[in-house]
Motif scaffolding. Sequence first.
Motif, PDB file in Angstrom:
ATOM      1  N   VAL A  12       1.147  -1.183   0.373  1.00 38.82           N
ATOM      2  CA  VAL A  12       0.210   0.176  -0.311  1.00 38.82           C
ATOM      3  C   VAL A  12       0.763   1.198   0.084  1.00 38.82           C
ATOM      4  CG1 VAL A  12      -2.434   1.605   1.394  1.00 38.82           C
ATOM      5  CG2 VAL A  12      -1.659  -0.903   1.053  1.00 38.82           C
ATOM      6  N   HIS A  13       0.602   2.141  -0.958  1.00 35.50           N
ATOM      7  CA  HIS A  13       1.626   3.422  -1.613  1.00 35.50           C
ATOM      8  C   HIS A  13       1.066   4.473   0.491  1.00 35.50           C
ATOM      9  CE1 HIS A  13       3.263   7.142  -2.304  1.00 35.50           C
ATOM     10  NE2 HIS A  13       3.596   6.514  -2.760  1.00 35.50           N
ATOM     11  N   PRO A  14       2.105   5.206   0.935  1.00 31.94           N
ATOM     12  CA  PRO A  14       1.423   5.870   2.165  1.00 31.94           C
ATOM     13  C   PRO A  14       0.402   6.851   1.517  1.00 31.94           C
ATOM     14  CG  PRO A  14       3.442   5.405   1.541  1.00 31.94           C
ATOM     15  CD  PRO A  14       3.692   4.894   0.420  1.00 31.94           C
ATOM     16  N   TYR A  15      -0.293   6.645   1.162  1.00 34.24           N
ATOM     17  CA  TYR A  15      -0.917   8.146   0.475  1.00 34.24           C
ATOM     18  C   TYR A  15      -2.521   7.451   0.365  1.00 34.24           C
ATOM     19  CZ  TYR A  15       2.599  11.429  -1.453  1.00 34.24           C
ATOM     20  OH  TYR A  15       3.760  12.613  -1.378  1.00 34.24           O
ATOM     21  N   ASP A  16      -2.042   5.968   0.358  1.00 28.30           N
ATOM     22  CA  ASP A  16      -3.690   5.323  -0.409  1.00 28.30           C
ATOM     23  C   ASP A  16      -4.329   4.768   1.600  1.00 28.30           C
ATOM     24  OD1 ASP A  16      -3.402   5.564  -2.336  1.00 28.30           O
ATOM     25  OD2 ASP A  16      -2.420   3.253  -2.629  1.00 28.30           O
ATOM     26  N   GLU A  17      -3.249   5.032   2.611  1.00 25.10           N
ATOM     27  CA  GLU A  17      -3.422   4.138   3.945  1.00 25.10           C
ATOM     28  C   GLU A  17      -4.481   5.787   4.495  1.00 25.10           C
ATOM     29  OE1 GLU A  17      -0.159   3.351   6.067  1.00 25.10           O
ATOM     30  OE2 GLU A  17       0.815   2.483   4.536  1.00 25.10           O
ATOM     31  N   VAL A  18      -4.360   6.800   3.936  1.00 24.56           N
ATOM     32  CA  VAL A  18      -5.554   7.961   4.515  1.00 24.56           C
ATOM     33  C   VAL A  18      -6.340   8.358   3.896  1.00 24.56           C
ATOM     34  CG1 VAL A  18      -3.116   8.740   5.905  1.00 24.56           C
ATOM     35  CG2 VAL A  18      -3.947   9.872   3.915  1.00 24.56           C
ATOM     36  N   THR A  19      -6.809   9.135   4.014  1.00 17.95           N
ATOM     37  CA  THR A  19      -8.715   9.623   3.574  1.00 17.95           C
ATOM     38  C   THR A  19      -8.092  11.096   3.872  1.00 17.95           C
ATOM     39  OG1 THR A  19     -10.381   8.286   4.971  1.00 17.95           O
ATOM     40  CG2 THR A  19     -10.901  10.433   3.708  1.00 17.95           C
ATOM     41  N   TRP A  20      -8.097  11.268   1.840  1.00 19.50           N
ATOM     42  CA  TRP A  20      -8.517  12.620   1.512  1.00 19.50           C
ATOM     43  C   TRP A  20      -9.112  13.805   1.664  1.00 19.50           C
ATOM     44  CZ3 TRP A  20      -2.761  14.581   1.022  1.00 19.50           C
ATOM     45  CH2 TRP A  20      -2.187  12.916   1.650  1.00 19.50           C
ATOM     46  N   VAL A  54      -7.924  22.670  -2.129  1.00 16.91           N
ATOM     47  CA  VAL A  54      -6.987  22.278  -1.955  1.00 16.91           C
ATOM     48  C   VAL A  54      -6.675  21.174  -1.319  1.00 16.91           C
ATOM     49  CG1 VAL A  54      -5.483  24.357  -2.154  1.00 16.91           C
ATOM     50  CG2 VAL A  54      -6.234  23.343  -0.127  1.00 16.91           C
ATOM     51  N   GLU A  55      -6.206  19.769  -1.201  1.00 21.00           N
ATOM     52  CA  GLU A  55      -5.697  18.449  -0.932  1.00 21.00           C
ATOM     53  C   GLU A  55      -5.022  17.760   0.127  1.00 21.00           C
ATOM     54  OE1 GLU A  55      -6.771  13.979  -3.113  1.00 21.00           O
ATOM     55  OE2 GLU A  55      -4.991  15.645  -3.551  1.00 21.00           O
ATOM     56  N   PHE A  56      -5.232  17.285   1.384  1.00 21.94           N
ATOM     57  CA  PHE A  56      -5.324  17.518   2.388  1.00 21.94           C
ATOM     58  C   PHE A  56      -5.158  16.382   3.177  1.00 21.94           C
ATOM     59  CE2 PHE A  56      -3.656  21.828   2.078  1.00 21.94           C
ATOM     60  CZ  PHE A  56      -2.260  21.460   2.209  1.00 21.94           C
ATOM     61  N   PRO A  57      -4.558  15.868   4.058  1.00 20.15           N
ATOM     62  CA  PRO A  57      -5.672  14.826   4.851  1.00 20.15           C
ATOM     63  C   PRO A  57      -6.280  14.910   5.475  1.00 20.15           C
ATOM     64  CG  PRO A  57      -3.103  14.134   4.580  1.00 20.15           C
ATOM     65  CD  PRO A  57      -3.086  15.142   4.176  1.00 20.15           C
ATOM     66  N   ASP A  58      -7.071  13.895   6.178  1.00 21.59           N
ATOM     67  CA  ASP A  58      -8.383  14.664   7.369  1.00 21.59           C
ATOM     68  C   ASP A  58      -8.150  14.177   8.486  1.00 21.59           C
ATOM     69  OD1 ASP A  58      -8.443  12.110   7.712  1.00 21.59           O
ATOM     70  OD2 ASP A  58     -10.497  10.937   7.522  1.00 21.59           O
ATOM     71  N   PHE A  59      -6.788  14.711   8.923  1.00 23.70           N
ATOM     72  CA  PHE A  59      -6.799  14.584   9.970  1.00 23.70           C
ATOM     73  C   PHE A  59      -5.448  15.607  10.280  1.00 23.70           C
ATOM     74  CE2 PHE A  59      -4.029  11.684   8.022  1.00 23.70           C
ATOM     75  CZ  PHE A  59      -2.563  12.122   8.202  1.00 23.70           C
ATOM     76  N   TRP A  60      -5.080  16.485   8.843  1.00 34.71           N
ATOM     77  CA  TRP A  60      -4.723  17.572   9.216  1.00 34.71           C
ATOM     78  C   TRP A  60      -5.348  18.755   9.775  1.00 34.71           C
ATOM     79  CZ3 TRP A  60       0.397  19.099   6.617  1.00 34.71           C
ATOM     80  CH2 TRP A  60       1.559  18.500   6.611  1.00 34.71           C
ATOM     81  N   SER A  61      -5.025  19.636  10.698  1.00 36.95           N
ATOM     82  CA  SER A  61      -6.029  20.744  11.248  1.00 36.95           C
ATOM     83  C   SER A  61      -5.884  21.642  10.149  1.00 36.95           C
ATOM     84  CB  SER A  61      -4.964  21.404  11.953  1.00 36.95           C
ATOM     85  OG  SER A  61      -4.040  22.240  11.771  1.00 36.95           O
ATOM     86  N   SER A  96      -1.710  22.351  -5.562  1.00 33.96           N
ATOM     87  CA  SER A  96      -3.346  22.091  -5.247  1.00 33.96           C
ATOM     88  C   SER A  96      -3.187  20.580  -3.882  1.00 33.96           C
ATOM     89  CB  SER A  96      -4.050  22.769  -5.771  1.00 33.96           C
ATOM     90  OG  SER A  96      -3.576  21.083  -6.721  1.00 33.96           O
ATOM     91  N   SER A  97      -1.590  19.440  -3.653  1.00 38.07           N
ATOM     92  CA  SER A  97      -2.384  18.782  -3.004  1.00 38.07           C
ATOM     93  C   SER A  97      -0.677  18.502  -1.823  1.00 38.07           C
ATOM     94  CB  SER A  97      -2.276  17.917  -4.088  1.00 38.07           C
ATOM     95  OG  SER A  97      -2.498  16.396  -3.126  1.00 38.07           O
ATOM     96  N   LEU A  98      -1.191  18.209  -0.877  1.00 35.46           N
ATOM     97  CA  LEU A  98      -0.230  18.011  -0.582  1.00 35.46           C
ATOM     98  C   LEU A  98       0.833  17.037  -1.047  1.00 35.46           C
ATOM     99  CD1 LEU A  98       2.052  18.346   2.211  1.00 35.46           C
ATOM    100  CD2 LEU A  98      -0.060  16.390   3.394  1.00 35.46           C
ATOM    101  N   LYS A  99       0.002  15.862  -1.786  1.00 38.41           N
ATOM    102  CA  LYS A  99       0.712  14.922  -2.695  1.00 38.41           C
ATOM    103  C   LYS A  99       1.478  15.294  -3.663  1.00 38.41           C
ATOM    104  CE  LYS A  99      -3.527  12.147  -2.707  1.00 38.41           C
ATOM    105  NZ  LYS A  99      -4.160  11.031  -3.353  1.00 38.41           N
ATOM    106  N   GLN A 100       1.781  16.950  -3.961  1.00 40.15           N
ATOM    107  CA  GLN A 100       2.264  17.144  -5.458  1.00 40.15           C
ATOM    108  C   GLN A 100       3.736  17.972  -4.200  1.00 40.15           C
ATOM    109  OE1 GLN A 100      -0.590  19.387  -6.659  1.00 40.15           O
ATOM    110  NE2 GLN A 100      -0.002  19.270  -8.431  1.00 40.15           N
ATOM    111  N   LEU A 101       3.177  17.960  -3.215  1.00 40.39           N
ATOM    112  CA  LEU A 101       4.369  19.413  -2.624  1.00 40.39           C
ATOM    113  C   LEU A 101       5.696  18.280  -1.792  1.00 40.39           C
ATOM    114  CD1 LEU A 101       5.616  21.634  -0.954  1.00 40.39           C
ATOM    115  CD2 LEU A 101       4.190  21.073   0.853  1.00 40.39           C
ATOM    116  N   ILE A 102       4.886  16.965  -1.592  1.00 43.45           N
ATOM    117  CA  ILE A 102       5.830  16.235  -0.579  1.00 43.45           C
ATOM    118  C   ILE A 102       6.863  15.281  -1.799  1.00 43.45           C
ATOM    119  CG2 ILE A 102       5.969  13.611   0.548  1.00 43.45           C
ATOM    120  CD1 ILE A 102       3.308  14.689   2.112  1.00 43.45           C
TER     121      ILE A 102
END
Length: 963
Positions: free
Chosen positions: A29-37, A59-66, A89-95
């Motif tokens: 499982v890729h780390p991105y697929d373990e969390v809800t965005w 913009v897109e972030f994990p649901d647990f990010w404040s 526009s997404s944390l995925k792009q930044l990381i």
Amino acid sequence: MTQTTSTAGQTGQKPGGLRVSRVFSRPDVHPYDEVTWERRDVVQTNWKTGEVVFEQKDVEFPDFWSVNASTIVTTKYFRGALGTDQRESSLKQLIDRVVKKYSATGLAEGYFASPEDAEVFEQELTWMLVHQYFSFNSPVWFNVGTASPQQVSACFILSVDDSMESILNWYKEEGMIFKGGSGAGLNLSRIRSSKELLRSSGGTASGPVSFMRGADASAGTIKSGGATRRAAKMVVLDVDHPDIEEFVETKAREEDKIRALRDAGFDMDLGGRDITSVQYQNANNSVRVSDEFMQAVQDGTPFGLKARTTGEVIEEVDAKDLWGKIAKAAWECADPGMQYDGTINSWHTTPESGRINASNPCSEYMSLDNSSCNLASLNLLKFLRDDDSFDTELFTKAVELIITAMDISICFADFPTEAIGDTTRDYRQLGIGYANLGALLMALGKGYDSEGGRALAAAITSLMTGTAYRRSAEMAGVVGPYKGYARNAESHQRVIRKHGAANEALDNVAAIDTEVRRAAQHEWDKADVMGQANGFRNAQASVLAPTGTIGFMMDCDTTGIEPDFSLVKFKKLVGGGSMQMVNHTVERALTNLGYDATTRQSIVDYVAEKGNVVGAPGLREADYEVFDTAMGVRAIAPMGHVRMMAAVQPFLSGAISKTVNLPESATVEEIADVYMQGWKLGLKALAVYRDNCKVGQPLSSGNQGKDDNKSTTDQAKPEVRVEYRPRRRRLPKSRAGRTTSFSVAGAEGYMTTGAYSEGQLGEIFLKLGKQGSTLSGVMDAFSIAVSIGLQYGVPLESFVQKFTNLKFEPAGMTDDPDIRIAQSILDYVFRRLALDYLDFDERGELGIYTADERAHYVETGSYLSEEDEASLPESEQLKNDAGDDLKVDQAGAHQPSLIDAADVRPVEVESSDGHAPHTTTEMMEDIIGQAFDAPLCMTCGSKMRPSGSCYVCESCGSTSGCS
């Protein structure tokens, strides 16, 4: 989740590369697929004025990010022009932009045994970043993977020699670093003093303090030319320099000017239009003291000041007297700080390559001249298991991965000067650190200023640095040690053994300390053995930085080594708005302390109402210390901060960014003692800030300047001083006025104002509560005090500066379209007065605008219409660039006071106790009683809070000078 170890470098032989085992991520499982965005709209508004200063939708972030974390990342770190396809526009792009650069470079440079190991490394880093286990420093997020220069370092040290060419080059190099948004430090002690002769002409040298003026002006100009924060710089001078007294007193003298000019009606607040008329305000100053000098202070013996050209003693001073001047200057204006040269260089791993002479602006990075350091920080609270034990194995694996990534970044990094690039690549200095220590200790029920708190902090720091050096030795076995290692091998090994010995000497207070300390000892032992076989890849490994912006990115409650700032915080909500809430760590701490659910809830409710635990129902007084904070009713004592720094310092390659806060009532002697204890306890650097010292009265003593040859009778005579005392300018019998009705969170009131004929405010009346009630009486008295102050010439701007942002109930929505939210009645009243009676320029400096002005800014990037802007004097016209903050030429004319020169007359005042009377403005500030403890954010207008030796904005993540 299976935990395995890397096998690289275990035998001291060079393997094909590092083997990287999965610890955090899963192979299937890729780390991105373990969390809800989830998709969010990020809208940033000025907290004071309400205008929209930034907006990016969807913009897109994990649901647990404040909301706060996602806002800061979106506004600070997403690259590309807004509104274009190139905008992230997404944390995925930044990381991905950052991490893929690290993994690709690591594979190309031979760090990994195989492409599969590089892929695992990439996914492990990705998992930790997504789950907020750590963060790189801001320059990494700004630059890596973009078309910009690949700058990864946040900390720089420059050097300057005793030549005009070198001095002018210093100005240039410092300016280029400032332009890039970073800061630098340097030691000026090579420049000959004003008491020495020039070789060429035989004339007297200018001395380093004179050249500081040019550098200060340059820093201020670059700041006003495009930056939204002050330039970050550190200036250091050795205590044996002949110009040391001038250096020590430089900023204190300027503070005297600030007080005098402010009392005369000039705008001398931070960012004020007249503050640029004083000098040396863009740097932190520190004295580099030697062990010889500190011993002379203790012994009360003379101390020699040495010529820079010959090294001979050209003047002797009383060490205690000079020490007193240092403490007095710090009491007056918070400068200079201390750097303890003996301790710094005794822990130096590369002394054969040169001494450590200076630091970065925040004093945590200390290394060779013309060098830099890139930083990363771990979120300690993430490594606390559900059973409240510290996960040493997981922490160790995290440090391994992070320190590897940090070293890889040096392979592709760009640097602002060739000299800095060469030194950094040759010595590869790194600065791994952490955040959330204060929250971790509170969650465990340990007081910050307690033996248990210090023991755990020391053990964790030791484990972090020991692991980093062990991994550094492993990397040296794969890709070779740093270039300067061979000539410094003996010294580096000596320092590694000193760290290990300090770990062995740690006292264990609890089982958790024992477990962490044992793990740390294991790492130090391995580092020693592997270092002897392979050498080390990095000359330095760890520091403790402020972690302001990246701390918010990780949703940390506390930054760096700091304790919690307060027990109650404001939390941003999705869709706008905020709510006041008690820190989650409070209830976790109460659980650890054995309180049942009912008692816990009662205490939490009490804290929500009062903001502290004193008197909380059911809470044992013995447990109060667990909830002590940096500010407030139960503020941690100054030495509590010093002792915590001393506990962790032996386990850091560098030093600690931290300012010891003291109350306004602190004495010169108390500051001197803090500085002395810092030396005795083995700190490398220390800074202090006495509350309100930037605007308080200067220290005065009836014994100052006393002539010992005078008779006792002469000395007993009262001192006669000349004081210029303003007269009250009363309002005319008939004057223009206005009445404003208002409602704040449902609480209604009326404000009536009266003005002079020229339109300046002269009086206010506030009607709140029923006639005869306590509230009504207090507001009547408050109105009279403010009115008298206005009539004596206290500028309205000063009242607005002091009373906006005061927080107390009632607070919330108002019925005023220009001021939609107020934090208190007084916050509303003085923002309304600013809108009614201050001109645009004055309001702009305070960040207060009308609804129309804010709307115009959203549409055009300017607060004024073209017609309004054209009507301003040319020197005060605003810049219209949409990306700029409000910038007004600082050379604008001074707004006249209500008091003319004819209204001021000299008065002879007899002083029997040697203390000068208050000026009228100072008396009014005593009445106000509100200390200006932190500046307003230049980006969004929010009140900032201390973070290390800087300030950071919790709303947008901007800092006052530290990256």
